[in-house]
Design a protein around this motif. Structure first.
Motif, PDB file in Angstrom:
ATOM      1  N   ILE A  95       3.362  -8.196  -3.069  1.00 42.95           N
ATOM      2  CA  ILE A  95       2.244  -8.816  -2.768  1.00 42.95           C
ATOM      3  C   ILE A  95       1.313  -7.795  -3.555  1.00 42.95           C
ATOM      4  O   ILE A  95       0.823  -6.785  -3.283  1.00 42.95           O
ATOM      5  N   LYS A  96       1.188  -8.143  -4.988  1.00 41.72           N
ATOM      6  CA  LYS A  96       0.352  -7.023  -6.035  1.00 41.72           C
ATOM      7  C   LYS A  96      -1.212  -7.550  -5.843  1.00 41.72           C
ATOM      8  O   LYS A  96      -1.853  -6.433  -5.820  1.00 41.72           O
ATOM      9  N   LYS A  97      -1.546  -8.781  -5.460  1.00 45.60           N
ATOM     10  CA  LYS A  97      -3.135  -9.097  -5.623  1.00 45.60           C
ATOM     11  C   LYS A  97      -3.310 -10.284  -4.842  1.00 45.60           C
ATOM     12  O   LYS A  97      -2.444 -11.162  -4.591  1.00 45.60           O
ATOM     13  N   PHE A  98      -4.343 -10.320  -3.758  1.00 46.02           N
ATOM     14  CA  PHE A  98      -4.669 -11.394  -3.174  1.00 46.02           C
ATOM     15  C   PHE A  98      -6.143 -11.752  -3.549  1.00 46.02           C
ATOM     16  O   PHE A  98      -6.959 -10.892  -3.276  1.00 46.02           O
ATOM     17  N   ASP A 127       0.865  -1.207  -0.019  1.00 47.51           N
ATOM     18  CA  ASP A 127       0.012   0.052   0.037  1.00 47.51           C
ATOM     19  C   ASP A 127       0.805   1.201  -0.040  1.00 47.51           C
ATOM     20  O   ASP A 127       0.418   2.409   0.144  1.00 47.51           O
ATOM     21  N   GLY A 128       2.117   1.111  -0.221  1.00 49.96           N
ATOM     22  CA  GLY A 128       3.121   2.246  -0.196  1.00 49.96           C
ATOM     23  C   GLY A 128       4.453   2.042  -0.277  1.00 49.96           C
ATOM     24  O   GLY A 128       4.889   0.761  -0.068  1.00 49.96           O
ATOM     25  N   PRO A 129       5.257   2.945  -0.812  1.00 57.73           N
ATOM     26  CA  PRO A 129       6.773   2.634  -1.122  1.00 57.73           C
ATOM     27  C   PRO A 129       7.473   2.298   0.096  1.00 57.73           C
ATOM     28  O   PRO A 129       8.413   1.934   0.221  1.00 57.73           O
TER      29      PRO A 129
END
Length: 140
Positions: free
Chosen positions: A112-115, A87-89
């Motif tokens: 983790i891009k997508k779950f 959710d952020g750098p």
């Protein structure tokens, strides 16, 4: 040349950002292809009828999909381990490591891009996570 089946593969992933690798093999039914790609730039000139390319000197590992049966066990199931999408750098990357049979390994830092949880009538609920590799892929 040694050949290996699914029973000789191990998939490990950081249980928490910066944490120790956790064996996710018991929760894993599918691992998408581990693809290493060279970045190319088209190099053909005007008047040429065939595309030519040059390697620019960069390589990358394509996104990795991992899936299996959904499990919401508090600290060890896929929901606990993978349901922390970036959710952020300032987030930390997570290490993904695959051991291919004997001692051959592939490891890389990932976001983790997508779950997702996947429910279908008449089937056990499954999960899928999309991991985006970043940086150097280490193969030993």
């Amino acid at each position: 040349m040694a050949k290996y089946g699914a029973n000789s593969l191990v998939f490990e992933f950081d249980a928490t950002p910066g944490g120790a690798l956790q064996d996710m093999t018991p929760h894993t039914l599918d691992i998408g292809g581990v693809e290493i790609e060279a970045i190319l730039e088209e190099s053909h000139a005007f008047g040429v009828s065939w595309v030519a390319s040059l390697a620019v000197g960069l390589r990358k590992m394509n996104d990795l999909t991992v899936g299996g049966f959904y499990d919401d066990t508090a600290s060890t199931g896929p929901n606990a381990v993978y349901n922390d999408v970036a959710d952020g750098p300032s987030d930390s990357t997570r290490t993904a490591k695959t051991t291919w049979g004997g001692t051959k390994t592939t490891s890389v830092e990932t976001w983790i891009k997508k779950f997702s949880r996947i429910a279908a009538r008449g089937q056990i609920t499954k999960y899928a996570t999309l991991l985006a590799p970043t940086g150097t892929v280490t193969e030993a």
